[in-house]
Design an enzyme around this catalytic site. Structure first.
Site, mmCIF file in Angstrom:
data_model
loop_
_atom_site.group_PDB
_atom_site.id
_atom_site.type_symbol
_atom_site.label_atom_id
_atom_site.label_comp_id
_atom_site.label_asym_id
_atom_site.label_seq_id
_atom_site.Cartn_x
_atom_site.Cartn_y
_atom_site.Cartn_z
ATOM 1 N N GLY A 2 0.838 -1.184 0.000
ATOM 2 C CA GLY A 2 0.000 0.000 0.000
ATOM 3 C C GLY A 2 0.875 1.237 0.000
ATOM 4 O O GLY A 2 1.331 1.713 -1.042
ATOM 5 N N GLU A 13 -4.716 7.903 -1.286
ATOM 6 C CA GLU A 13 -3.785 8.867 -1.899
ATOM 7 C C GLU A 13 -2.723 9.318 -0.894
ATOM 8 O O GLU A 13 -2.252 10.447 -0.907
ATOM 9 C CB GLU A 13 -4.537 10.074 -2.463
ATOM 10 C CG GLU A 13 -3.808 10.818 -3.568
ATOM 11 C CD GLU A 13 -3.816 10.045 -4.894
ATOM 12 O OE1 GLU A 13 -2.884 10.232 -5.680
ATOM 13 O OE2 GLU A 13 -4.742 9.257 -5.113
ATOM 14 N N GLU A 41 -0.411 9.814 8.011
ATOM 15 C CA GLU A 41 0.932 9.516 8.518
ATOM 16 C C GLU A 41 1.991 9.739 7.428
ATOM 17 O O GLU A 41 3.067 10.294 7.686
ATOM 18 C CB GLU A 41 0.989 8.085 9.041
ATOM 19 C CG GLU A 41 0.189 7.843 10.317
ATOM 20 C CD GLU A 41 -1.319 7.778 10.071
ATOM 21 O OE1 GLU A 41 -2.078 7.927 11.045
ATOM 22 O OE2 GLU A 41 -1.747 7.579 8.909
#
Length: 379
Positions: free
Chosen positions: A131, A363, A367
Site C-alpha cells: 500500500g 492517496e 501519517e
C-alpha cells in the site's frame, strides 16, 4: 486578496455547481443505499468536459487550468463524494500519467475516449501487501512476443468493473528493486483481467472499489507507459496533483456538513429557542468555520502553484493533511450538532461522516503526509 478567480475559473466552478446540484445531489442518498454506479451521470460529465479537464482540447479534453479542475471537483464532492472520487481518478491518475509520459500515439488513442466519457479510466498500483510501500509490489510483467503478460493481484482499485483503461504498475526486472518496476496502459477487456466483487465499504458506496486478479493478461508493446523501469516515476509523478484533488474532495464534503449544520442550528429548537443560540453550538460552528476557511486557502494555494508549474510537494502534502483531518473533525461535529438525527440516514450528515473518513487514508495516509512535510522541511 487571495483567492481571486479569473472569469474562466468562475465559469467552470459555477457550471460544476449548477450541474452537481441539479443532476448529482438529488440521487446521492439513494445511490448510497443501493450502491448503484451512476453511469448516466458520467456520460454527462464527459460531454461537459469534466472528465479530462486539464487535457488539451487537441486530445478531446477541456484544456482548463488545474485550479479550475479543483474548483469543479469541490462542487461535485459537495453534492456526492462518490461521484467526485471517480471523477478525480479519471482526471488525475488515468489521464494525468498518459499526458505526462505517453507517446503521441498513446495520447491520441487513450485520452480522447477517457476525456469524453466514452470510457472511464483507473489506476492499479496498490496490492494486498503493498500500500504505502509501493516499491514492495509483487505483480510481474513477463516479456512475450508482441508485448507483455501481467500476473498478480491489485487491491482497492477505484472504478474497477466500470472502467476500461488502467494505468498499471508491474515488476519487469525483479533484480533491480524499485528500478525494475514499469508502467502499462492495461485494457480491462483483455482476457485475464478478473474483476472481483465490489468492496462493501463504510462510505463512497456508489463508487466501485474492487480487487483485481491479473492472470496472464496481455499488454501490447506499444502500451508500455514511459520506458522500462519508469513505473514508480510514472506512479509518483502525479502524487502532488492527486493529493490536492483528495483535499478538494474533503473540502467539498466539509462545506456541505457546515451548511447542513448551520441550517439545522437555525431550525431545531431546544429549551425554547433555536439550538444555534446556545453557546456550545456556537462554539462548534465557529471552530468548524475557522478550520474550513484555513483548509480552503491551503487547497487553493497548492492548486495555484501546481497550475503554474511550480514545485508544490510541501504545499500539496500540507493541504491534504490539514484539510482531510479537519474535514473528518467538521463532519464529526456536524453529527454532534444534529444529535440523534445525525445518526439517522434521513439526514445528510450521516452519509457525509462515512464518506469523509477515507480521505485521511487514500492517496497517502495522514501519517505519510506528515513524513512528506517533515522531509521537505529538512531538505
Amino acid at each position: 486578496m487571495f483567492p481571486q478567480f479569473t472569469d474562466d475559473q468562475t465559469a467552470v466552478r459555477d457550471a460544476a455547481r449548477d450541474f452537481a446540484q441539479a443532476e448529482i445531489a438529488p440521487g446521492a442518498a439513494a445511490r448510497d443505499a443501493s450502491g448503484e454506479f451512476p453511469e448516466a451521470i458520467f456520460h454527462e460529465l464527459g460531454e461537459m468536459g469534466f472528465l479530462g479537464m486539464t487535457v488539451p482540447e487537441s486530445y478531446g479534453g477541456a484544456g482548463v487550468d488545474f485550479l479550475s479542475y479543483i474548483l469543479a471537483l469541490e462542487q461535485v464532492a459537495y453534492a456526492d463524494a462518490s461521484v467526485a472520487v471517480a471523477m478525480s481518478v479519471n482526471n488525475s491518475v488515468a489521464c494525468g500519467p498518459i499526458m505526462a509520459f505517453g507517446t503521441e500515439a498513446q495520447k491520441q488513442k487513450y485520452l480522447k475516449p477517457l476525456a469524453s466519457g466514452e470510457v472511464l479510466g483507473g489506476f492499479m498500483l496498490t496490492e494486498p501487501d503493498a500500500g504505502s510501500d509501493a516499491a514492495a509490489l509483487k505483480s510481474r510483467a513477463t516479456r512475450v512476443e508482441g508485448g507483455w503478460r501481467l500476473n498478480g493481484s491489485k487491491a482497492w482499485i477505484t472504478n474497477g468493473g466500470v472502467a476500461r483503461y488502467f494505468v498499471t504498475m508491474a515488476r519487469t526486472d525483479p533484480d533491480k528493486g524499485k528500478k525494475g518496476i514499469s508502467a502499462f496502459i492495461l485494457d480491462a477487456q483483455q482476457p485475464g483481467v478478473v474483476m472481483g466483487r465490489p468492496e462493501e465499504k463504510m462510505g463512497l458506496r456508489s463508487s466501485k472499489t474492487v480487487m483485481v486478479a491479473l492472470e496472464d493478461a496481455f499488454v501490447p508493446e506499444d502500451a508500455m507507459l514511459g520506458k522500462p523501469g519508469d513505473g514508480l516515476k510514472v506512479a509518483f509523478g502525479g502524487l502532488d496533483g492527486g493529493r490536492i484533488g483528495i483535499a478538494a474532495q474533503a473540502l467539498g464534503i466539509a462545506q456541505r456538513a457546515m451548511d447542513e449544520s448551520v441550517a439545522y442550528a437555525k431550525a431545531r429548537t431546544s429549551f425554547g429557542k433555536p439550538i444555534g443560540e446556545h453557546q456550545m453550538i456556537q462554539t462548534y460552528l465557529a471552530e468548524m468555520e475557522s478550520r474550513l476557511q484555513a483548509a480552503r486557502l491551503l487547497v487553493y494555494r497548492a492548486a495555484a502553484l501546481r497550475g503554474a508549474g511550480r514545485a508544490c510537494t510541501l504545499e500539496a502534502a500540507t493541504a491534504k493533511l490539514f484539510t482531510t483531518e479537519s474535514a473528518v473533525w467538521i463532519c464529526d461535529r456536524a453529527v454532534q450538532i444534529h444529535g440523534g438525527y445525525g445518526y439517522s440516514r434521513e439526514y445528510a450528515v450521516e452519509r457525509l461522516y462515512r464518506d469523509v473518513r477515507v480521505t485521511t487514508i487514500y492517496e497517502g495516509t495522514s501519517e505519510i503526509q506528515r513524513m512528506v512535510v517533515a522531509r521537505e522541511l529538512l531538505k
